[in-house]
Design a protein around this motif. Structure first.
Motif, mmCIF file in Angstrom:
data_model
loop_
_atom_site.group_PDB
_atom_site.id
_atom_site.type_symbol
_atom_site.label_atom_id
_atom_site.label_comp_id
_atom_site.label_asym_id
_atom_site.label_seq_id
_atom_site.Cartn_x
_atom_site.Cartn_y
_atom_site.Cartn_z
ATOM 1 N N LEU A 33 35.077 43.455 25.162
ATOM 2 C CA LEU A 33 36.285 43.023 25.579
ATOM 3 C C LEU A 33 36.831 41.812 24.956
ATOM 4 C CD1 LEU A 33 35.550 43.311 29.458
ATOM 5 C CD2 LEU A 33 36.656 45.086 27.985
ATOM 6 N N SER A 34 38.200 41.486 25.016
ATOM 7 C CA SER A 34 38.475 40.338 24.285
ATOM 8 C C SER A 34 39.297 39.534 25.251
ATOM 9 C CB SER A 34 39.488 40.781 22.921
ATOM 10 O OG SER A 34 39.946 39.702 22.520
ATOM 11 N N ARG A 35 39.039 38.078 25.247
ATOM 12 C CA ARG A 35 40.005 37.084 25.971
ATOM 13 C C ARG A 35 40.760 36.367 24.410
ATOM 14 N NH1 ARG A 35 37.466 33.881 30.858
ATOM 15 N NH2 ARG A 35 39.834 33.595 30.864
ATOM 16 N N PRO A 36 42.081 36.624 24.462
ATOM 17 C CA PRO A 36 42.731 36.411 23.292
ATOM 18 C C PRO A 36 43.111 34.771 23.381
ATOM 19 C CG PRO A 36 44.150 37.699 24.551
ATOM 20 C CD PRO A 36 42.908 37.588 25.297
ATOM 21 N N ILE A 52 40.020 46.040 24.868
ATOM 22 C CA ILE A 52 41.052 45.766 25.968
ATOM 23 C C ILE A 52 40.949 44.240 26.067
ATOM 24 C CG2 ILE A 52 40.711 45.463 28.764
ATOM 25 C CD1 ILE A 52 41.373 48.432 27.962
ATOM 26 N N GLN A 53 42.123 43.724 26.293
ATOM 27 C CA GLN A 53 42.348 42.153 26.349
ATOM 28 C C GLN A 53 42.649 41.899 27.751
ATOM 29 O OE1 GLN A 53 42.798 40.972 23.164
ATOM 30 N NE2 GLN A 53 42.247 42.970 22.488
ATOM 31 N N LEU A 54 41.642 40.929 28.099
ATOM 32 C CA LEU A 54 41.851 40.348 29.346
ATOM 33 C C LEU A 54 42.403 39.035 29.324
ATOM 34 C CD1 LEU A 54 38.064 40.705 30.987
ATOM 35 C CD2 LEU A 54 40.343 41.978 31.466
ATOM 36 N N ILE A 55 43.355 38.621 30.107
ATOM 37 C CA ILE A 55 43.960 37.414 30.046
ATOM 38 C C ILE A 55 44.049 36.776 31.293
ATOM 39 C CG2 ILE A 55 46.298 36.195 29.806
ATOM 40 C CD1 ILE A 55 47.318 38.023 27.893
ATOM 41 N N GLY A 56 43.496 35.419 31.601
ATOM 42 C CA GLY A 56 43.107 34.823 32.790
ATOM 43 C C GLY A 56 44.093 33.774 33.039
ATOM 44 N N GLY A 85 45.056 48.174 26.046
ATOM 45 C CA GLY A 85 45.869 47.699 27.143
ATOM 46 C C GLY A 85 45.474 46.335 27.237
ATOM 47 N N ILE A 86 46.329 45.525 27.950
ATOM 48 C CA ILE A 86 46.196 44.234 28.598
ATOM 49 C C ILE A 86 46.144 44.076 29.936
ATOM 50 C CG2 ILE A 86 47.476 41.833 28.234
ATOM 51 C CD1 ILE A 86 48.724 42.930 25.886
ATOM 52 N N ILE A 87 45.223 43.301 30.479
ATOM 53 C CA ILE A 87 44.932 43.001 31.991
ATOM 54 C C ILE A 87 45.127 41.576 32.247
ATOM 55 C CG2 ILE A 87 43.361 43.412 33.721
ATOM 56 C CD1 ILE A 87 42.026 45.824 32.060
ATOM 57 N N LEU A 110 48.363 45.621 32.859
ATOM 58 C CA LEU A 110 47.774 46.051 33.969
ATOM 59 C C LEU A 110 47.671 44.536 34.727
ATOM 60 C CD1 LEU A 110 45.143 48.785 32.738
ATOM 61 C CD2 LEU A 110 47.668 49.025 33.650
ATOM 62 N N ARG A 111 47.323 44.622 35.937
ATOM 63 C CA ARG A 111 46.997 43.501 36.760
ATOM 64 C C ARG A 111 45.983 43.788 37.662
ATOM 65 N NH1 ARG A 111 51.654 39.987 39.032
ATOM 66 N NH2 ARG A 111 52.334 41.729 39.853
#
Length: 306
Positions: A33-36, A52-56, A85-87, A110-111
């Protein structure tokens, strides 16, 4: 390698689809996974677009400090034609510019309400299990005293009959005839049964029987880690078989080497008991107790005293 799509993770984790519905069948090819964060800061030289891009909360809070033109550019750079996808985690509000960028490139946005770190672990475990290298082996997999025993051998040698006897003695069947194996870790092979023949055992002369129906739910397992391979072969008088147990043969499945024991078959040999003892002896060896080495050492000591 098994195929996993964005639609699969939407269903698995009950994710909310914000935009980019046209891309929900995009394949996911890696469990990484990636946190960009650094990409949103403008450094995209090594952007892993295939992940898959994880955004927090951290990433979204940072984007609030950017100008509108910078935001638009960064979000468009995140949404590529190969991005699965981006989550957005923690149920945070999604920037409208990110929604526009995802719709433009059909990147599913996605969320989830889960925290970023927690969700990252769950998603990684799911993808690793689904994307693990797999193969199929002709044989029988049985859980004997907690040891996953893969019984192999030519057709008709008695693999299923031996498994039936082991089940009668209180052990658990995982798969008969065909064992699907996936490599979940560097030295971890997990065996399962194809769905079509799950819990079924074929005995020549009797036909197909349902082990769970006959012996109860405690007689079967859905999956089991494979620890040792026991190969049944018809007794060959010209062949020298290991009598001490010092020579350890190996069998390679995918990228993992397993201990392989060759058990000669002939009338009068109780294979179920032999496999039970072999499984217990394997556990003892794993704990550092090797009867063959102890015997050899005592013999060497006695010979040296003479």
């Amino acid at each position: 390698m098994a195929k996993v799509s964005v639609k699969d993770i939407i269903e698995k984790f009950e994710l909310e689809l914000i935009s980019g519905e046209e891309g929900i069948n995009r394949p996911i090819t890696t469990s990484d996974l990636s946190r960009p964060g650094i990409e949103l800061a403008g450094f995209l030289d090594y952007y892993p677009a295939e992940r898959i891009q994880l955004i927090g909360k951290t990433e979204l809070t940072f984007t609030e400090k950017l100008t509108d033109s910078e935001k638009q550019l960064r979000f468009e750079q995140l949404c590529t034609d190969i991005t699965p996808g981006i989550i957005i985690c923690r149920g945070l509000d999604v920037p409208s510019m990110l929604i526009e960028a995802s719709e433009k490139e059909a990147v599913p946005l996605l969320r989830t309400k889960q925290k970023t770190t927690r969700f990252s672990g769950l998603l990684t475990n799911f993808l690793e299990s689904k994307l693990a290298p797999t193969t199929a082996v002709h044989g029988v997999l049985v859980d004997v005293y907690g040891v996953g025993v893969l019984i192999t051998g030519k057709s008709g040698v008695g693999k299923s009959e031996t498994a039936l006897e082991l089940v009668k003695r209180g052990h658990r069947l995982v798969a008969d005839d065909c064992v699907e194996i996936r490599q979940e870790d560097e030295n971890t092979l997990v065996g399962t049964s194809p769905e079509l023949i799950e819990h079924l055992l074929e005995i020549r002369g009797l036909g197909i029987m349902n082990v769970m129906t006959l012996f109860g739910a405690g007689a079967v397992r859905t999956f089991k880690r494979i620890s040792v391979v026991m190969d049944l072969e018809l007794w060959d008088q010209k062949k020298q078989y290991d009598r001490l147990g010092l020579d350890e043969e190996k069998m390679k499945i995918i990228d993992t080497e397993l201990t392989k024991l060759t058990i000669p078959v002939r009338p009068g040999r109780n294979l179920a008991v032999i496999i039970e003892v072999a499984a217990m002896n394997f556990r003892l060896k794993q704990m550092g107790v090797n009867a063959a080495e102890q015997f050899t050492n005592r013999l060497a000591e006695q010979m040296s005293d003479r």
